[in-house]
Design an enzyme around this catalytic site. Structure first.
Site, PDB file in Angstrom:
ATOM      1  N   CYS A 113       5.926  32.954   7.771  1.00  0.00           N
ATOM      2  CA  CYS A 113       6.058  32.637   9.108  1.00  0.00           C
ATOM      3  C   CYS A 113       7.574  32.095   9.364  1.00  0.00           C
ATOM      4  CB  CYS A 113       5.071  31.102   9.568  1.00  0.00           C
ATOM      5  SG  CYS A 113       5.439  30.703  11.011  1.00  0.00           S
ATOM      6  N   GLY A 213       2.726  45.641   9.813  1.00  0.00           N
ATOM      7  CA  GLY A 213       3.890  45.579  10.680  1.00  0.00           C
ATOM      8  C   GLY A 213       3.899  47.041  11.556  1.00  0.00           C
TER       9      GLY A 213
END
Ligand SMILES: Cc1cc2nc3c(=O)[nH]c(=O)nc-3n(C[C@H](O)[C@H](O)[C@H](O)COP(=O)(O)O)c2cc1C
Length: 331
Positions: A113, A213
């Protein structure tokens, strides 16, 4: 993009779990709640993660934190993602999770994060700058958990250079699986996910690596798997407003004709999501929580920016339902 045969695609195995197809819905704070996950499951999603929950919040029995752990019996297998910077906190939080009335099939540790409020505490992506601490956290979570433990990481803090080294340290500490988002923490969401780094990590560790991703279409993920870049694929933004991803994926794998949704079906799904959100949260919180999802369902449709504005301004669930219905007539 057409893939005829799948010679290199196998179930994703970690701990005692076997996931087919080897794909997962990503944890996304504020989005991947129980309602969202139930909808993904109905379209064929084989593995979900909760949004990240704070270890401290769990230890303090914070009501909001604990409510993020609620899930239905059909939301399985489900990994709970925990973030924290202190190994002892992580140990305690995972012990508490193990004794809750609802069970999880895996524990996932957030080491990616980039949000400042998380990294400034030394948690999330900041752990990639302090690998000894990251290792202690994996060891603590492994000690506390009775289910497999995975880590979701980025490729480094501000460079990919140490990616393989970090991944190996986490694997040696006992992680059963790694998910790698191919950007550094400093990149945020800029640039693109570097799948060559993901592939290098996957070949340097002896545990399964899930690549993540920029996968928007099932075929893109299948191509990464076919090339042997990783053992599984995690999809985040590609499934927002698009649970049809899972139907598409399963149809491709079965060699069936892909049944892409038309605007009518997409708007029906949006209304369904809204209705279920309101049922789960009640009208006030439901209205706020669901507005952000609806914008994704209308993406690319004629007049999408106008309907987004109407969604944004709507002050009741009825207004929202009616706006979606009227918009549907125009499609
Ligand atoms: C709105 C939003 C919230 C996210 N929240 C989390 C989170 O709680 N935990 C986590 O590990 N990653 C989180 N992520 C990152 C995603 O899980 C994923 O790694 C990232 O979006 C890249 O994958 P994608 O290109 O398929 O979206 C979040 C991403 C978005 C867009």
């Amino acid at each position: 993009m057409t893939i005829q045969k799948f010679n290199n695609i196998h179930p994703l195995r970690f701990g005692d779990l076997s996931i087919w197809p080897p794909f997962a819905a990503a944890p996304m704070a504020g989005y991947t709640d129980a309602v969202f996950r139930d909808i993904q499951r109905e379209f064929g999603c084989p593995l979900c993660f909760t949004e990240m929950v704070s270890a401290k919040g769990i230890i303090q029995h914070n009501h909001n934190t604990l409510s993020l752990l609620r899930h239905s019996e059909t939301d399985k297998p489900l990994a709970v993602q925990v973030f924290g910077e202190d190994p002892e906190d992580m140990f305690q939080a995972v012990q508490i999770i193990g004794n809750l009335e609802f069970s999880f099939e895996a524990i996932d540790i957030n080491m990616g994060c980039p949000a400042r409020k998380v990294t400034c505490q030394g948690a999330g992506g900041a752990l990639l700058k302090d690998v000894s601490r990251a290792v202690e956290i994996v060891e603590a979570v492994k000690d506390a958990a009775s289910v497999p433990v995975s880590v979701k990481m980025r490729t480094g803090w501000d460079s990919h250079e140490r990616a393989c080294d970090i991944a190996n340290r986490l694997a040696e500490a006992g992680a059963d699986m790694l998910t790698v988002h191919g950007r550094t923490v400093s990149q945020g969401f800029s640039g693109t996910s570097d799948w060559s780094v993901i592939s290098n990590i996957a070949s340097s560790v002896d545990i399964p690596v899930v690549g993540n991703g920029d996968v928007k279409l099932p075929e893109q993920g299948l191509l990464h798997l076919e090339k042997g870049s990783c053992s599984g694929i995690m999809v985040g933004r590609g499934i927002l407003g698009n649970p049809f991803f899972w139907r598409h994926l399963n149809q491709v794998l079965q060699g069936a004709i892909v049944n892409l949704p038309d605007n009518r079906e997409r708007l029906e799904a949006a209304r369904n999501h809204l209705g279920r959100g309101v049922e789960f949260y009640g009208p006030d919180k439901g209205l706020v929580c669901m507005k952000k999802h609806l914008g994704f369902y209308v993406k690319g449709m004629k007049g999408a920016s106008k309907i987004r504005e109407i969604i944004h301004r709507a002050s009741s669930v009825d207004d929202l339902m009616m706006a979606l219905e009227e918009f549907g007539v125009l499609q």
